[in-house]
Design an enzyme around this catalytic site. Structure first.
Site, PDB file in Angstrom:
ATOM      1  N   ASP A  66       0.826  -1.210   0.000  1.00 54.11           N
ATOM      2  CA  ASP A  66       0.000   0.000   0.000  1.00 54.11           C
ATOM      3  C   ASP A  66       0.858   1.258   0.000  1.00 54.11           C
ATOM      4  OD1 ASP A  66       0.956  -0.217   2.655  1.00 54.11           O
ATOM      5  OD2 ASP A  66      -0.928  -1.089   3.338  1.00 54.11           O
ATOM      6  N   ASN A  95      -7.156  -2.635  14.409  1.00 56.43           N
ATOM      7  CA  ASN A  95      -8.560  -2.913  14.079  1.00 56.43           C
ATOM      8  C   ASN A  95      -8.698  -4.143  13.196  1.00 56.43           C
ATOM      9  OD1 ASN A  95      -7.600  -1.996  11.638  1.00 56.43           O
ATOM     10  ND2 ASN A  95      -8.965  -0.232  11.486  1.00 56.43           N
ATOM     11  N   HIS A 120      -7.029  -4.725  10.313  1.00 60.79           N
ATOM     12  CA  HIS A 120      -6.815  -4.564   8.876  1.00 60.79           C
ATOM     13  C   HIS A 120      -5.527  -5.262   8.436  1.00 60.79           C
ATOM     14  CE1 HIS A 120      -4.584  -0.464   9.563  1.00 60.79           C
ATOM     15  NE2 HIS A 120      -3.687  -1.401   9.349  1.00 60.79           N
ATOM     16  N   GLU A 163      -9.601  -2.053   5.480  1.00 57.22           N
ATOM     17  CA  GLU A 163     -10.217  -1.732   6.751  1.00 57.22           C
ATOM     18  C   GLU A 163     -11.438  -2.632   7.018  1.00 57.22           C
ATOM     19  OE1 GLU A 163      -8.460   0.019   8.534  1.00 57.22           O
ATOM     20  OE2 GLU A 163      -8.055   2.051   7.832  1.00 57.22           O
TER      21      GLU A 163
END
Length: 332
Positions: free
Chosen positions: A157, A228, A230, A235
């Protein structure tokens, strides 16, 4: 040298970037004491900066005179792989450094075996604080003779809207931490283009997917895991079949990056990321997770049912995944 660092640092924070470069330069020409002096000062002044940690681990590795012997001598103490979910093997190492070195050795063996066959190896690479020790270990292996000439890389990313030269761009991170120190051909390095205009983003994402396919697919994908859940910047709520795409960053992700960017208001709100489906296409996946703050999310990824609300659980559908954990991140 510390006085020079402090003077530079006080002038609008420039030393935050210049001092690590200076420490690296000293280290690269063998001036370990001068480099150690700067790195020790950086650990006091900028303990959360990824450049500080990269230099710390690289210097620490340089100061080890017999790393290979140490690994051999300690190998009887390495824990056996254990299982929680049917798909997700996890290995617990004494330290994050030991886990990173083990993965570096696995990558090195893959590179050497492919080179002996006259073939290339395609690596998927991650960013952030977690893989810094891995990249330092790979740089050490290169200095000991490992060639990356047959390696092709694809990064997971990149933030949208910041230049390559930005201190927190993943292009900058990867070159500082790895690419500038090994012999991987520049044309074999692929990082999502974070400066792409909005009207060209769809085409850029499709081109990234096509480049992965043309390279023959990813042989080994390195992952971290967000607080979280990811993977990459996929996400919560990400579907399992997504390909490389633009992702709106979650509030928790932005909060986690706030310190590095000098405040949440400065963190880019979007990123280009490989999709979940892209990641799951890799032939082998290794997820690194270190520290007590990751223990809870690791436990959930290993034990909860597969759900879009926790993208890391999608890894349970992959036939060859291993989690490399230190003791602090290990499930209880």
């Amino acid at each position: 040298m510390v006085d020079i660092y402090r003077t530079t640092y006080d002038e609008k924070g420039a030393g935050h970037y210049v001092a690590p470069r200076l420490a690296y330069a000293y280290l690269n020409i063998g001036l370990h004491d001068a480099s150690r002096q700067i790195v020790d000062e950086l650990m006091k002044e900028s303990p959360n900066d990824w450049r500080t940690w990269f230099l710390h681990w690289w210097l620490r590795g340089t100061e080890e005179q017999d790393r290979k012997s140490r690994r051999v001598n300690s190998s009887p103490h390495q824990p056996r792989p254990t299982m929680i979910s049917p798909a997700l093997t996890h290995r617990v190492f004494p330290t994050a450094e030991a886990a990173s070195e083990a993965l570096a050795d696995e990558i090195a063996e893959l590179i050497r075996s492919r080179a002996a066959e006259g073939r290339q190896v395609v690596l998927g690479l991650a960013t952030g604080s977690t893989p810094i020790r891995l990249y330092a270990a790979l740089v050490h292996l290169h200095r000991q003779g490992l060639s990356f000439a047959n390696v092709v890389t694809f990064n997971l990313d990149e933030y949208l809207g910041i230049e390559r030269s930005h201190e927190e761009s993943y292009w900058n991170f990867m070159h500082f931490s790895l690419f500038d120190h090994i012999d991987v051909p520049p044309e074999n390095i692929h990082i999502p283009p974070g400066t792409t205009p909005d009207e060209e983003l769809d085409a850029a994402c499709a081109a990234y997917e096509n480049a992965i396919r043309e390279a023959g697919g990813i042989d080994l994908q390195v992952l971290g895991i967000g607080h979280n859940g990811h993977i990459g910047f996929n996400e919560p709520s990400s579907p399992p079949n997504t390909r490389t795409r633009v992702m709106q960053l979650n509030e928790r992700t932005i909060r986690d990056a706030a310190n590095a960017f000098g405040g949440a208001e400065n963190v880019p709100k979007r990123a280009i990321t490989m999709g979940v489906g892209t990641i799951l296409d890799a032939r082998r996946i290794v997820l690194l997770a270190f520290g007590e703050s990751k223990a809870g999310i690791v436990q959930r990824a290993l034990t909860e049912e597969i759900s879009a609300n926790l993208p890391a659980t999608y890894l349970q559908n992959h036939p060859d995944v291993t989690l490399y954990l230190d003791q602090a991140a290990a499930p209880r």
